[in-house]
Motif scaffolding. Structure first.
Motif, mmCIF file in Angstrom:
data_model
loop_
_atom_site.group_PDB
_atom_site.id
_atom_site.type_symbol
_atom_site.label_atom_id
_atom_site.label_comp_id
_atom_site.label_asym_id
_atom_site.label_seq_id
_atom_site.Cartn_x
_atom_site.Cartn_y
_atom_site.Cartn_z
ATOM 1 N N SER A 21 -21.583 25.101 -39.339
ATOM 2 C CA SER A 21 -22.039 24.775 -40.690
ATOM 3 C C SER A 21 -23.155 25.716 -41.127
ATOM 4 N N THR A 22 -24.019 26.118 -40.210
ATOM 5 C CA THR A 22 -25.064 27.072 -40.552
ATOM 6 C C THR A 22 -24.440 28.415 -40.889
ATOM 7 N N SER A 23 -23.504 28.850 -40.070
ATOM 8 C CA SER A 23 -22.825 30.111 -40.317
ATOM 9 C C SER A 23 -22.068 30.062 -41.636
ATOM 10 N N SER A 24 -21.437 28.947 -41.912
ATOM 11 C CA SER A 24 -20.685 28.775 -43.143
ATOM 12 C C SER A 24 -21.623 28.796 -44.354
ATOM 13 N N ALA A 25 -22.765 28.152 -44.235
ATOM 14 C CA ALA A 25 -23.742 28.146 -45.329
ATOM 15 C C ALA A 25 -24.288 29.546 -45.558
ATOM 16 N N GLU A 26 -24.540 30.276 -44.497
ATOM 17 C CA GLU A 26 -25.021 31.650 -44.628
ATOM 18 C C GLU A 26 -23.964 32.539 -45.278
ATOM 19 N N THR A 27 -22.718 32.331 -44.910
ATOM 20 C CA THR A 27 -21.621 33.095 -45.498
ATOM 21 C C THR A 27 -21.498 32.794 -46.982
ATOM 22 N N ARG A 28 -21.590 31.507 -47.342
ATOM 23 C CA ARG A 28 -21.524 31.130 -48.762
ATOM 24 C C ARG A 28 -22.685 31.736 -49.541
ATOM 25 N N ALA A 29 -23.868 31.720 -48.957
ATOM 26 C CA ALA A 29 -25.044 32.297 -49.622
ATOM 27 C C ALA A 29 -24.880 33.806 -49.802
ATOM 28 N N ALA A 30 -24.361 34.474 -48.794
ATOM 29 C CA ALA A 30 -24.139 35.924 -48.884
ATOM 30 C C ALA A 30 -23.072 36.233 -49.924
ATOM 31 N N ASP A 31 -22.011 35.438 -49.972
ATOM 32 C CA ASP A 31 -20.959 35.635 -50.975
ATOM 33 C C ASP A 31 -21.501 35.405 -52.386
ATOM 34 N N LEU A 32 -22.331 34.382 -52.554
ATOM 35 C CA LEU A 32 -22.928 34.108 -53.855
ATOM 36 C C LEU A 32 -23.824 35.266 -54.276
ATOM 37 N N GLU A 33 -24.606 35.810 -53.356
ATOM 38 C CA GLU A 33 -25.484 36.936 -53.670
ATOM 39 C C GLU A 33 -24.665 38.152 -54.099
ATOM 40 N N LYS A 34 -23.581 38.448 -53.396
ATOM 41 C CA LYS A 34 -22.719 39.576 -53.777
ATOM 42 C C LYS A 34 -22.131 39.366 -55.172
ATOM 43 N N GLU A 35 -21.692 38.152 -55.445
ATOM 44 C CA GLU A 35 -21.107 37.829 -56.745
ATOM 45 C C GLU A 35 -22.145 37.988 -57.855
ATOM 46 N N LYS A 36 -23.337 37.456 -57.645
ATOM 47 C CA LYS A 36 -24.397 37.532 -58.649
ATOM 48 C C LYS A 36 -24.865 38.977 -58.834
ATOM 49 N N PHE A 37 -24.950 39.748 -57.740
ATOM 50 C CA PHE A 37 -25.357 41.147 -57.788
ATOM 51 C C PHE A 37 -24.373 41.948 -58.640
ATOM 52 N N SER A 38 -23.094 41.766 -58.401
ATOM 53 C CA SER A 38 -22.065 42.470 -59.170
ATOM 54 C C SER A 38 -22.083 42.049 -60.634
ATOM 55 N N ALA A 39 -22.199 40.748 -60.883
ATOM 56 C CA ALA A 39 -22.209 40.248 -62.255
ATOM 57 C C ALA A 39 -23.418 40.784 -63.018
ATOM 58 N N PHE A 40 -24.561 40.881 -62.359
ATOM 59 C CA PHE A 40 -25.760 41.429 -62.992
ATOM 60 C C PHE A 40 -25.517 42.871 -63.428
ATOM 61 N N GLY A 41 -24.976 43.688 -62.539
ATOM 62 C CA GLY A 41 -24.715 45.089 -62.859
ATOM 63 C C GLY A 41 -23.727 45.261 -63.990
ATOM 64 N N ILE A 42 -22.649 44.503 -63.968
ATOM 65 C CA ILE A 42 -21.630 44.586 -65.018
ATOM 66 C C ILE A 42 -22.205 44.150 -66.360
ATOM 67 N N THR A 43 -22.944 43.054 -66.356
ATOM 68 C CA THR A 43 -23.544 42.556 -67.599
ATOM 69 C C THR A 43 -24.535 43.559 -68.161
ATOM 70 N N CYS A 44 -25.362 44.129 -67.300
ATOM 71 C CA CYS A 44 -26.344 45.115 -67.740
ATOM 72 C C CYS A 44 -25.650 46.335 -68.346
ATOM 73 N N GLU A 45 -24.671 46.871 -67.659
ATOM 74 C CA GLU A 45 -23.944 48.033 -68.185
ATOM 75 C C GLU A 45 -23.278 47.719 -69.524
ATOM 76 N N ASN A 46 -22.710 46.530 -69.661
ATOM 77 C CA ASN A 46 -22.080 46.149 -70.930
ATOM 78 C C ASN A 46 -23.110 46.067 -72.051
ATOM 79 N N MET A 47 -24.280 45.506 -71.747
ATOM 80 C CA MET A 47 -25.332 45.392 -72.757
ATOM 81 C C MET A 47 -25.824 46.774 -73.191
ATOM 82 N N VAL A 48 -25.997 47.673 -72.238
ATOM 83 C CA VAL A 48 -26.432 49.034 -72.556
ATOM 84 C C VAL A 48 -25.363 49.743 -73.378
#
Length: 118
Positions: A21-48
């Motif tokens: 469960s700890t490993s699974s929670a860490e994996t979910r957190a890492a996946d969420l960070e990757k998703e948010k990181f990508s979404a931030f970059g795409i949104t920023c580029e679109n706004m620019v």
């Protein structure tokens, strides 16, 4: 003796829920960070891009390299800041480099843009 053997078999067969469960929670957190990181970059580029006179000519500095060289900092939990640039043509057809900064507040998906108006 039979009870000890049975207990040993049960212990070997039972899942170690605290580790998985700890490993699974860490994996979910890492996946969420990757998703948010990508979404931030795409949104920023679109706004620019929306601010440019010739958006089809836009060439951004490398988003992932920006993280390596310190021009992109933070995380979803702390908020992102990207100090980047875009090369694009202005209304006279000249290629111009424009600096911009995109930021988010800690834990927010709302991207704020400063700069990039041409």
């Amino acid at each position: 003796m039979g009870a000890l053997l049975l207990l040993g078999v049960f212990y070997q067969c039972s899942p170690n829920t605290s580790v998985s469960s700890t490993s699974s929670a860490e994996t979910r957190a890492a996946d969420l960070e990757k998703e948010k990181f990508s979404a931030f970059g795409i949104t920023c580029e679109n706004m620019v891009t929306e601010q440019l006179k010739a958006p089809a000519t836009a060439k951004f500095d490398n988003y992932y390299s920006a993280r390596d060289n310190g021009n992109l900092t933070g995380s979803y939990v702390t908020g992102y800041t990207w100090n980047g640039y875009v090369d694009a043509e202005n209304s006279f057809g000249a290629n111009i480099r424009t600096d911009f900064t995109c930021t988010t507040e800690a834990g927010s998906d709302v991207v704020h843009l400063t700069g990039a108006s041409r």
